[in-house]
Design a protein around this motif. Structure first.
Motif, PDB file in Angstrom:
ATOM      1  N   LEU A 148       0.869  -1.168   0.000  1.00 48.21           N
ATOM      2  CA  LEU A 148       0.000   0.000   0.000  1.00 48.21           C
ATOM      3  C   LEU A 148       0.905   1.216   0.000  1.00 48.21           C
ATOM      4  O   LEU A 148       1.825   1.312   0.807  1.00 48.21           O
ATOM      5  N   ARG A 149       0.665   2.148  -0.923  1.00 43.91           N
ATOM      6  CA  ARG A 149       1.588   3.250  -1.120  1.00 43.91           C
ATOM      7  C   ARG A 149       0.815   4.553  -1.333  1.00 43.91           C
ATOM      8  O   ARG A 149      -0.137   4.601  -2.095  1.00 43.91           O
ATOM      9  N   GLY A 150       1.274   5.617  -0.685  1.00 44.34           N
ATOM     10  CA  GLY A 150       0.751   6.964  -0.897  1.00 44.34           C
ATOM     11  C   GLY A 150       1.914   7.888  -1.218  1.00 44.34           C
ATOM     12  O   GLY A 150       2.930   7.864  -0.527  1.00 44.34           O
ATOM     13  N   GLU A 151       1.785   8.666  -2.275  1.00 47.16           N
ATOM     14  CA  GLU A 151       2.870   9.565  -2.686  1.00 47.16           C
ATOM     15  C   GLU A 151       2.311  10.966  -2.900  1.00 47.16           C
ATOM     16  O   GLU A 151       1.221  11.131  -3.452  1.00 47.16           O
ATOM     17  N   VAL A 152       3.081  11.969  -2.473  1.00 45.82           N
ATOM     18  CA  VAL A 152       2.683  13.360  -2.653  1.00 45.82           C
ATOM     19  C   VAL A 152       3.846  14.107  -3.279  1.00 45.82           C
ATOM     20  O   VAL A 152       4.948  14.121  -2.744  1.00 45.82           O
ATOM     21  N   THR A 153       3.592  14.718  -4.442  1.00 44.68           N
ATOM     22  CA  THR A 153       4.568  15.580  -5.092  1.00 44.68           C
ATOM     23  C   THR A 153       4.229  17.013  -4.724  1.00 44.68           C
ATOM     24  O   THR A 153       3.067  17.401  -4.777  1.00 44.68           O
ATOM     25  N   ASN A 154       5.225  17.809  -4.349  1.00 42.82           N
ATOM     26  CA  ASN A 154       5.050  19.189  -3.895  1.00 42.82           C
ATOM     27  C   ASN A 154       4.117  19.214  -2.679  1.00 42.82           C
ATOM     28  O   ASN A 154       3.044  19.817  -2.700  1.00 42.82           O
ATOM     29  N   VAL A 155       4.546  18.572  -1.617  1.00 41.85           N
ATOM     30  CA  VAL A 155       3.758  18.404  -0.394  1.00 41.85           C
ATOM     31  C   VAL A 155       3.181  19.725   0.112  1.00 41.85           C
ATOM     32  O   VAL A 155       2.016  19.805   0.491  1.00 41.85           O
ATOM     33  N   PHE A 156       3.983  20.772   0.131  1.00 46.10           N
ATOM     34  CA  PHE A 156       3.556  22.053   0.687  1.00 46.10           C
ATOM     35  C   PHE A 156       2.876  22.946  -0.353  1.00 46.10           C
ATOM     36  O   PHE A 156       2.552  24.089  -0.067  1.00 46.10           O
ATOM     37  N   ASN A 157       2.670  22.429  -1.567  1.00 50.22           N
ATOM     38  CA  ASN A 157       2.024  23.156  -2.665  1.00 50.22           C
ATOM     39  C   ASN A 157       2.677  24.523  -2.889  1.00 50.22           C
ATOM     40  O   ASN A 157       2.009  25.546  -2.996  1.00 50.22           O
ATOM     41  N   LEU A 158       4.006  24.528  -2.947  1.00 46.85           N
ATOM     42  CA  LEU A 158       4.768  25.759  -3.148  1.00 46.85           C
ATOM     43  C   LEU A 158       4.631  26.251  -4.580  1.00 46.85           C
ATOM     44  O   LEU A 158       4.629  25.455  -5.518  1.00 46.85           O
ATOM     45  N   THR A 159       4.526  27.547  -4.752  1.00 42.30           N
ATOM     46  CA  THR A 159       4.456  28.144  -6.078  1.00 42.30           C
ATOM     47  C   THR A 159       5.868  28.475  -6.538  1.00 42.30           C
ATOM     48  O   THR A 159       6.561  29.241  -5.897  1.00 42.30           O
ATOM     49  N   ASN A 160       6.292  27.867  -7.627  1.00 47.68           N
ATOM     50  CA  ASN A 160       7.595  28.149  -8.220  1.00 47.68           C
ATOM     51  C   ASN A 160       7.377  28.905  -9.519  1.00 47.68           C
ATOM     52  O   ASN A 160       6.695  28.427 -10.418  1.00 47.68           O
ATOM     53  N   LEU A 161       7.941  30.100  -9.587  1.00 52.24           N
ATOM     54  CA  LEU A 161       7.784  30.925 -10.775  1.00 52.24           C
ATOM     55  C   LEU A 161       8.779  30.500 -11.840  1.00 52.24           C
ATOM     56  O   LEU A 161       9.888  30.063 -11.536  1.00 52.24           O
ATOM     57  N   GLY A 162       8.409  30.647 -13.095  1.00 48.87           N
ATOM     58  CA  GLY A 162       9.286  30.334 -14.214  1.00 48.87           C
ATOM     59  C   GLY A 162      10.223  31.496 -14.523  1.00 48.87           C
ATOM     60  O   GLY A 162      10.299  32.479 -13.791  1.00 48.87           O
ATOM     61  N   THR A 163      10.914  31.396 -15.643  1.00 47.51           N
ATOM     62  CA  THR A 163      11.824  32.453 -16.077  1.00 47.51           C
ATOM     63  C   THR A 163      11.016  33.602 -16.673  1.00 47.51           C
ATOM     64  O   THR A 163      10.081  33.379 -17.429  1.00 47.51           O
ATOM     65  N   PRO A 164      11.380  34.839 -16.361  1.00 49.87           N
ATOM     66  CA  PRO A 164      10.641  35.971 -16.935  1.00 49.87           C
ATOM     67  C   PRO A 164      10.908  36.129 -18.423  1.00 49.87           C
ATOM     68  O   PRO A 164      11.890  35.611 -18.952  1.00 49.87           O
ATOM     69  N   SER A 165      10.029  36.861 -19.089  1.00 45.96           N
ATOM     70  CA  SER A 165      10.199  37.178 -20.496  1.00 45.96           C
ATOM     71  C   SER A 165      11.374  38.146 -20.619  1.00 45.96           C
ATOM     72  O   SER A 165      11.413  39.172 -19.955  1.00 45.96           O
ATOM     73  N   THR A 166      12.335  37.820 -21.492  1.00 45.08           N
ATOM     74  CA  THR A 166      13.585  38.582 -21.543  1.00 45.08           C
ATOM     75  C   THR A 166      13.765  39.411 -22.803  1.00 45.08           C
ATOM     76  O   THR A 166      14.770  40.107 -22.936  1.00 45.08           O
ATOM     77  N   ALA A 167      12.837  39.359 -23.738  1.00 49.20           N
ATOM     78  CA  ALA A 167      12.965  40.114 -24.983  1.00 49.20           C
ATOM     79  C   ALA A 167      12.278  41.473 -24.845  1.00 49.20           C
ATOM     80  O   ALA A 167      11.100  41.552 -24.503  1.00 49.20           O
ATOM     81  N   MET A 168      13.034  42.532 -25.111  1.00 51.16           N
ATOM     82  CA  MET A 168      12.499  43.887 -24.960  1.00 51.16           C
ATOM     83  C   MET A 168      11.306  44.167 -25.867  1.00 51.16           C
ATOM     84  O   MET A 168      10.456  44.982 -25.526  1.00 51.16           O
ATOM     85  N   ASN A 169      11.228  43.503 -27.007  1.00 50.90           N
ATOM     86  CA  ASN A 169      10.117  43.764 -27.924  1.00 50.90           C
ATOM     87  C   ASN A 169       8.866  42.970 -27.568  1.00 50.90           C
ATOM     88  O   ASN A 169       7.853  43.058 -28.243  1.00 50.90           O
ATOM     89  N   SER A 170       8.900  42.217 -26.495  1.00 55.64           N
ATOM     90  CA  SER A 170       7.747  41.433 -26.062  1.00 55.64           C
ATOM     91  C   SER A 170       6.811  42.297 -25.228  1.00 55.64           C
ATOM     92  O   SER A 170       7.255  43.139 -24.437  1.00 55.64           O
ATOM     93  N   SER A 171       5.515  42.072 -25.356  1.00 53.46           N
ATOM     94  CA  SER A 171       4.543  42.819 -24.546  1.00 53.46           C
ATOM     95  C   SER A 171       4.593  42.380 -23.082  1.00 53.46           C
ATOM     96  O   SER A 171       4.057  43.060 -22.213  1.00 53.46           O
TER      97      SER A 171
END
Length: 189
Positions: A148-171
């Motif tokens: 019998l097995r129980g698994e939890v990924t991201n137990v604390f439900n932390l929000t991880n932000l990605g990489t920001p948009s780096t192109a100056m011509n992007s909105s």
């Protein structure tokens, strides 16, 4: 600086099998002994990224030209005690950058069309995560076992932000529009 440079990385794991209930009655021993708890904790500081103009300023056929920094200004992450929503809206100070060769924007090189910023100068938000599992194997008959097995990924439900948009011509220049990980996932098997 390499674009893979992460100054701080921690990965720690543990396995715990509590078998402390041997002096208790048979029912308590059967229910509480034999379980295994495991976990993995991962934390990384941000990975470097390079700000680009998003256009071919110097005429080399590539749109990954680097911008210049306005005189007297310094590229930096907008730190402090800000909420995640505000951080997503603007991760770094976008007002310090300008396109080389335009009025008031110093460039380098023979025509002044090359930006004066370094590659991999700023860091993205980083990553933190905790995963855990709880399981127990039951003997059914001789070599036949049931787990019998129980698994939890991201137990604390932390929000991880990605990489920001780096192109100056992007909105969305300077904004974090993606995630750096998944939400909590719970599985039972």
């Amino acid at each position: 600086r390499s674009d893979q440079d992460r100054r701080n990385m921690v990965t720690a794991s543990f396995v715990w099998t509590p078998d402390y209930f041997n002096s208790y009655n048979r029912y308590v021993r059967t229910v509480l002994n034999g379980w295994t708890v495991t976990g993995i904790i991962t934390m990384n500081s941000g990975q470097p990224f390079t700000v680009t103009t998003g256009t071919d300023v110097n005429g080399d056929g590539q749109t990954n030209d680097r911008p210049s920094v306005l005189p007297g200004r310094t590229p930096h992450i907008l730190g402090g005690k800000r909420s995640r929503i505000v951080e997503e809206g603007q991760w770094f100070d976008t007002s310090v950058y300008c396109i080389p060769g335009t009025a008031g924007c110093p460039g380098v090189g023979p025509l002044g069309l090359l930006g004066n910023t370094r590659p991999a100068q700023l860091d993205d938000p980083g990553y933190r995560d905790g995963d855990a599992s709880l399981f127990r194997t039951f003997g059914i008959f001789e070599s036949l076992k049931f787990q019998l097995r129980g698994e939890v990924t991201n137990v604390f439900n932390l929000t991880n932000l990605g990489t920001p948009s780096t192109a100056m011509n992007s909105s969305t220049f300077g904004e974090v529009t993606g995630s750096g990980g998944s939400n909590r996932i719970i599985q039972v098997g």
